[in-house]
Design a protein around this motif. Sequence first.
Motif, PDB file in Angstrom:
ATOM      1  N   ALA A  44      12.399   1.076 -38.187  1.00 18.72           N
ATOM      2  CA  ALA A  44      11.872  -0.114 -39.480  1.00 18.72           C
ATOM      3  C   ALA A  44      10.680  -0.877 -39.065  1.00 18.72           C
ATOM      4  O   ALA A  44      10.051  -0.482 -37.672  1.00 18.72           O
ATOM      5  N   THR A  45      11.855  -2.575 -37.909  1.00 20.18           N
ATOM      6  CA  THR A  45      10.678  -3.008 -37.523  1.00 20.18           C
ATOM      7  C   THR A  45      11.661  -3.966 -36.587  1.00 20.18           C
ATOM      8  O   THR A  45      12.897  -4.068 -36.987  1.00 20.18           O
ATOM      9  N   ARG A  47      11.261  -7.094 -35.785  1.00 16.21           N
ATOM     10  CA  ARG A  47      11.452  -8.396 -36.323  1.00 16.21           C
ATOM     11  C   ARG A  47      13.083  -8.148 -37.132  1.00 16.21           C
ATOM     12  O   ARG A  47      13.665  -8.893 -37.207  1.00 16.21           O
ATOM     13  N   ARG A  48      13.157  -7.431 -38.161  1.00 16.72           N
ATOM     14  CA  ARG A  48      14.313  -6.522 -39.132  1.00 16.72           C
ATOM     15  C   ARG A  48      15.356  -5.717 -38.985  1.00 16.72           C
ATOM     16  O   ARG A  48      15.735  -5.542 -39.438  1.00 16.72           O
ATOM     17  N   ARG A 157       8.189   1.140 -37.648  1.00 14.95           N
ATOM     18  CA  ARG A 157       8.101   2.321 -38.432  1.00 14.95           C
ATOM     19  C   ARG A 157       7.894   3.354 -37.710  1.00 14.95           C
ATOM     20  O   ARG A 157       7.014   4.643 -37.997  1.00 14.95           O
ATOM     21  N   ILE A 178       6.508   6.923 -39.529  1.00 10.77           N
ATOM     22  CA  ILE A 178       7.195   6.992 -41.245  1.00 10.77           C
ATOM     23  C   ILE A 178       6.139   7.168 -42.300  1.00 10.77           C
ATOM     24  O   ILE A 178       7.008   7.481 -43.941  1.00 10.77           O
ATOM     25  N   ARG A 179       4.835   6.130 -41.662  1.00 11.81           N
ATOM     26  CA  ARG A 179       4.944   5.071 -43.517  1.00 11.81           C
ATOM     27  C   ARG A 179       2.577   6.133 -43.017  1.00 11.81           C
ATOM     28  O   ARG A 179       2.682   6.780 -43.924  1.00 11.81           O
ATOM     29  N   PRO A 216      23.355   2.257 -41.824  1.00 11.09           N
ATOM     30  CA  PRO A 216      22.915   3.339 -42.409  1.00 11.09           C
ATOM     31  C   PRO A 216      22.537   3.879 -42.146  1.00 11.09           C
ATOM     32  O   PRO A 216      21.872   5.325 -41.815  1.00 11.09           O
ATOM     33  N   PHE A 217      20.653   2.654 -41.032  1.00  9.43           N
ATOM     34  CA  PHE A 217      19.730   3.838 -40.572  1.00  9.43           C
ATOM     35  C   PHE A 217      19.749   4.047 -39.398  1.00  9.43           C
ATOM     36  O   PHE A 217      18.706   4.634 -38.683  1.00  9.43           O
ATOM     37  N   GLU A 442      18.654  14.172 -49.997  1.00  7.79           N
ATOM     38  CA  GLU A 442      19.684  13.389 -50.183  1.00  7.79           C
ATOM     39  C   GLU A 442      20.857  13.976 -50.647  1.00  7.79           C
ATOM     40  O   GLU A 442      21.673  13.505 -50.430  1.00  7.79           O
ATOM     41  N   ASP A 486       7.261  13.306 -48.579  1.00  8.31           N
ATOM     42  CA  ASP A 486       6.603  11.892 -47.562  1.00  8.31           C
ATOM     43  C   ASP A 486       7.040  12.204 -46.618  1.00  8.31           C
ATOM     44  O   ASP A 486       7.684  12.652 -46.479  1.00  8.31           O
ATOM     45  N   HIS A 488       8.784   9.590 -45.490  1.00 12.09           N
ATOM     46  CA  HIS A 488       9.687   8.648 -45.685  1.00 12.09           C
ATOM     47  C   HIS A 488      10.735   9.757 -45.931  1.00 12.09           C
ATOM     48  O   HIS A 488      12.061  10.004 -45.263  1.00 12.09           O
ATOM     49  N   MET A 491      11.127  11.555 -42.404  1.00  4.75           N
ATOM     50  CA  MET A 491      12.414  10.631 -41.317  1.00  4.75           C
ATOM     51  C   MET A 491      13.870  11.143 -42.125  1.00  4.75           C
ATOM     52  O   MET A 491      14.681  11.167 -41.424  1.00  4.75           O
ATOM     53  N   LYS A 492      13.931  11.563 -43.325  1.00  6.68           N
ATOM     54  CA  LYS A 492      15.478  11.896 -44.026  1.00  6.68           C
ATOM     55  C   LYS A 492      15.925  13.103 -43.487  1.00  6.68           C
ATOM     56  O   LYS A 492      17.378  13.323 -43.418  1.00  6.68           O
TER      57      LYS A 492
ATOM     58  N   ASP B  18       7.298  -5.101 -45.639  1.00  2.00           N
ATOM     59  CA  ASP B  18       6.595  -4.840 -44.174  1.00  2.00           C
ATOM     60  C   ASP B  18       7.596  -5.638 -43.125  1.00  2.00           C
ATOM     61  O   ASP B  18       7.654  -4.488 -42.299  1.00  2.00           O
ATOM     62  N   GLU B  19       9.038  -5.726 -43.771  1.00  2.14           N
ATOM     63  CA  GLU B  19      10.123  -5.443 -42.867  1.00  2.14           C
ATOM     64  C   GLU B  19      11.412  -4.863 -43.397  1.00  2.14           C
ATOM     65  O   GLU B  19      12.768  -5.520 -43.037  1.00  2.14           O
ATOM     66  N   CYS B  20      11.353  -4.339 -45.040  1.00  2.00           N
ATOM     67  CA  CYS B  20      12.786  -3.596 -45.300  1.00  2.00           C
ATOM     68  C   CYS B  20      13.347  -2.662 -44.246  1.00  2.00           C
ATOM     69  O   CYS B  20      12.100  -1.965 -44.420  1.00  2.00           O
ATOM     70  N   PRO B  21      14.147  -3.371 -43.558  1.00  2.00           N
ATOM     71  CA  PRO B  21      14.838  -2.472 -42.477  1.00  2.00           C
ATOM     72  C   PRO B  21      14.864  -0.850 -43.220  1.00  2.00           C
ATOM     73  O   PRO B  21      14.952   0.320 -42.264  1.00  2.00           O
ATOM     74  N   ASP B  23      13.395   0.836 -45.436  1.00  2.00           N
ATOM     75  CA  ASP B  23      11.696   1.113 -45.830  1.00  2.00           C
ATOM     76  C   ASP B  23      12.224   1.758 -47.326  1.00  2.00           C
ATOM     77  O   ASP B  23      11.061   2.826 -47.592  1.00  2.00           O
ATOM     78  N   ARG B  26       7.694  -0.430 -51.159  1.00  2.00           N
ATOM     79  CA  ARG B  26       6.590  -0.867 -50.855  1.00  2.00           C
ATOM     80  C   ARG B  26       5.410  -1.090 -51.491  1.00  2.00           C
ATOM     81  O   ARG B  26       6.147  -1.775 -52.683  1.00  2.00           O
ATOM     82  N   TYR B  38      12.490   3.958 -52.449  1.00  2.00           N
ATOM     83  CA  TYR B  38      13.174   4.400 -52.055  1.00  2.00           C
ATOM     84  C   TYR B  38      14.790   3.562 -52.309  1.00  2.00           C
ATOM     85  O   TYR B  38      15.220   3.119 -51.179  1.00  2.00           O
ATOM     86  N   TRP B  43      20.700  -0.666 -48.194  1.00  2.00           N
ATOM     87  CA  TRP B  43      22.130  -1.421 -47.371  1.00  2.00           C
ATOM     88  C   TRP B  43      22.366  -2.698 -47.628  1.00  2.00           C
ATOM     89  O   TRP B  43      23.227  -3.252 -47.901  1.00  2.00           O
ATOM     90  N   VAL B  47      17.240  -8.514 -46.252  1.00  2.00           N
ATOM     91  CA  VAL B  47      15.859  -8.966 -45.785  1.00  2.00           C
ATOM     92  C   VAL B  47      14.942  -9.284 -46.269  1.00  2.00           C
ATOM     93  O   VAL B  47      14.154 -10.368 -46.033  1.00  2.00           O
TER      94      VAL B  47
END
Lengths: 562, 66
Positions: A44-45, A47-48, A157, A178-179, A216-217, A442, A486, A488, A491-492, B18-21, B23, B26, B38, B43, B47
């Motif tokens: 993710a980032t 920051r968050r 990311r 992932i992007r 969940p991430f 999924e 894709d 994303h 990643m899953k 940019d910040e959504c944990p 992803d 978009r 997606y 969750w 954010v």
Amino acid sequence: MRIVRKEDLAADLLVIGGGTAGPMAALKAKMKNPALDVLLVDKATVRRGGSICRGMDAFNNVTVPGVATVQQYIDSIDLMSDGIADPNISKVVAEKSFAILRELEEWGVATFPRDADGNYMVQKFHPKGAFLAEMRGDIKPAMAKLLAERGVRVLNRTMATRLFAAGGRVAGAALFNIRSGVFQLCRAKAVILCTGGQGRFGLPDSGYLFGTFDCPFNAGEGYAMVYHAGGELANMEYNDVSPMLKDYEGPGHSTFIRHGGYLVNSLGERFMAKYSPEFLERAPSGIRERAMRTELREGRGPIYYDLRHLSPETVELIKEGIFAAERPTEKDFFALKGIDIGKDLIELTLSGPNMCGGHGPTGALVGVNAETRVENLYAAGDVASTGWGFVGAAWVFGTVAAEDAAGRMPALAFAAPDNREVAQELARLRAPLGREDGFDPEEMEYKVRRIIKPHLTSPKSEARLQAALRAVEGFRADMDKVRARDYHEVMKCVEVAAIIDTLEMAVRASLARKESRWGYGHYRIEHPEKDAAWAKKYAVVAKDMATGGMVTYAKPVPEYRG
Amino acid sequence: MGIKVDKEKCVGCGRCADECPGDVIRMDRRRKLPYNKYKNDCWYCGVCEQECPTGAAKMEFPCLIV
């Protein structure tokens, strides 16, 4: 759409995961030696990213001098773990946590409210001693800013998908953006793994795949990475199950209980009195789980949190902590359901099972410097087995890992990863994109996760565990039919593969520990009592590097060295 | 189910994406608006709301939760 491999990266120290432990590790490495080249990656980032993406309402666990003692903390964790947690690790958490609280305060990363006498507000959640200090502040962005000031390199990311080791030494990691879909090998002299636990495990009662108690991430990729690199994992048989607000993934439990909330059944009885008269709601989690499941099975559900007896000031403090500091969307949730937490009962269900080094004892087996069996590979936070340590252990073990790695760095050299392993990893990531048709990630995830609760919830039976093991084999074969549209979804696919790996670890460890321990944390129908042969012993899961198969064995918990 | 955007207030800065944990979010580059790519990976952490500088982003609970 194709994954492209670009130029290799290198760093003295690679920190994987920018949640709680990771940023602290990266920062402390730079503080110890500003000349070190430190790279921090997060899918993710920074920051968050991570479990505390929005914040956290308490520093748990912290041993505040004058409030609680180091010995009380060691005793409390020993009681909660029933002897299956390294007391030397608990000692490190207890001794170093308060200094970190002061640093967070000094840096302006977090604030710690004080009472009228100027003392930190510390509440009791553990069976013995008070270790939860009220905490406020938008921690994650503040840490991200400090990292930038200190010159830590950050790649957002960017998911680490495999660790590479050579001759028992860590050599680096496979990184996947992932992007952009870029794949890179990052070589490193040392790696600190801070990827969180396994939050995406048992299917939540709501039926929503991402409606989980833990983040969940964090889908157990860290456990899978340690395993494939040759590390040892402990307590994978432990079911981490928490009371969870019905339909909303929390937070609630530790906040409600530490402020004096009750657990009650549909008859209004404070039922924990029957199961743990000494500790009541503060009983070890497996005892609490057994109590809740028994109440439900015997028809005294639903079960609730009851805060109606608390003073309006306490209810306001709870609301401020949860709604402002930790999870503002919980306020929206209660509004949506028409629940006033000070006046209404709050219905709950049970989470998971999940796996977590913060809420439980599960994770990579580490020593007092966070070191794993793989040389120069460290683990900290929920991915490490640091005994119910919550954010306190994450910050402390992020710190000790960084200080140890930075201190040893002058003597460390790059190990050379096996090029075939790197090529294999690239091929693993590319494969689902190359399929014209197939299952969605999924769908595959649902198929795997739907069997976890029925097969792993206590009481566990040999027959069910063996059936789960056969299912795991089938799931691995099915992964060859999963298509990603894709990056994303790539990643899953990696996450679902980790869910399957961790499921196998949980099942094999559950089969290995032929006894019952921790209430419903691990209760085997065929072995309903504690067995002295398993006292002070981990059930370890590791990869047999010669055959590639999963092995389990007993290993003594280290003696307390004082 | 992710983010709901007030198109009047959104300035198209992309901070939510940019910040959504997870992803989840978009940016639609043509319309300069965020969207849920997606939505089942949300969750509902909030954010997106937190990061939005203009108060345009509102976190929406998924169907199974409401």
